[in-house]
Design an enzyme around this catalytic site. Structure first.
Site, PDB file in Angstrom:
ATOM      1  N   LYS A  28      41.076  45.020  43.610  1.00 51.57           N
ATOM      2  CA  LYS A  28      40.950  43.879  44.527  1.00 51.57           C
ATOM      3  C   LYS A  28      40.658  42.583  43.771  1.00 51.57           C
ATOM      4  O   LYS A  28      39.880  41.755  44.204  1.00 51.57           O
ATOM      5  CB  LYS A  28      39.859  44.163  45.557  1.00 51.57           C
ATOM      6  CG  LYS A  28      40.166  45.380  46.420  1.00 51.57           C
ATOM      7  CD  LYS A  28      39.187  45.535  47.540  1.00 51.57           C
ATOM      8  CE  LYS A  28      39.458  46.741  48.395  1.00 51.57           C
ATOM      9  NZ  LYS A  28      40.770  46.844  48.964  1.00 51.57           N
ATOM     10  N   CYS A  29      41.322  42.422  42.640  1.00 51.84           N
ATOM     11  CA  CYS A  29      41.110  41.281  41.749  1.00 51.84           C
ATOM     12  C   CYS A  29      42.367  40.415  41.759  1.00 51.84           C
ATOM     13  O   CYS A  29      43.473  40.915  41.972  1.00 51.84           O
ATOM     14  CB  CYS A  29      40.837  41.824  40.333  1.00 51.84           C
ATOM     15  SG  CYS A  29      40.697  40.586  39.034  1.00 51.84           S
ATOM     16  N   GLY A  30      42.194  39.129  41.516  1.00 48.11           N
ATOM     17  CA  GLY A  30      43.349  38.250  41.388  1.00 48.11           C
ATOM     18  C   GLY A  30      44.273  38.670  40.257  1.00 48.11           C
ATOM     19  O   GLY A  30      45.455  38.336  40.250  1.00 48.11           O
TER      20      GLY A  30
END
Length: 182
Positions: A35-37
């Site tokens: 759930k990271c850029g």
């Protein structure tokens, strides 16, 4: 050979393992999050793995929830996410801490062997711009930081989280390690 090779780790499936299972290969050790850029790097990492795996190159993914809770899933959820969304076939391991007092021994060894990542300045500034306090060196800065380990088991290079898998400097470092003895 450093102690990196002998640190016990577990696969996402819960099997005991260590980097010594990959003796003689060039490794790219990456702390990952779903759930990271930077999560879309999974696609580039898989492409990199596919391109060089027959030359003795392996990417080892270590999920970590150390940065803004960006890897909250269970091992099963992580495995499903990686395979469903990015077709990941490179080895993935159990979720570990890569910073702080509970830092996994593998990351203690990696950071000790390569205390500075290349070109972190812009990413540090970006984190600060989002109101976050970046970890000081030698700590891992964020998800998707990359450690390149040579065939000899020694850490050859360390790259900033925002270094894309197709970055020229990363590719050159991998090829240098893969083809050094040819």
């Amino acid at each position: 050979m450093t102690d990196i090779q002998n640190v016990p780790v577990k696969t996402l499936a819960g099997k005991d393992s260590s980097l010594s299972d990959y003796d003689g290969q060039v490794l790219l050790v990456v702390n990952v999050a779903s759930k990271c850029g930077l999560t879309p790097q999974y696609e580039g990492l898989q492409a990199l793995y596919e391109k060089y795996k027959d030359e003795g190159f392996v990417i080892l993914g270590f999920p970590s929830n150390d940065f803004a809770g960006q890897e909250p899933g269970s091992e099963e959820e992580i495995a499903d996410f990686c395979s469903t969304n990015y077709g990941v076939t490179f080895p993935m391991f159990s979720k570990i801490a890569v910073v702080g007092p509970d830092k996994h021994p593998l990351y203690r060894e990696l950071v000790s062997a390569a205390p500075v990542a290349a070109n972190t300045g812009a990413f540090r500034a970006k984190l600060s711009g989002y109101g976050m306090t970046p970890n000081p060196e030698p700590e891992v800065l964020w998800n998707f930081e990359k450690f390149l380990v040579g065939r000899d088991g020694e850490v050859a290079s360390r790259f900033s989280p925002d270094t894309a898998p197709d970055d020229d400097a990363l590719i050159q470092a991998i090829e240098r390690e893969l083809f050094a003895s040819e």
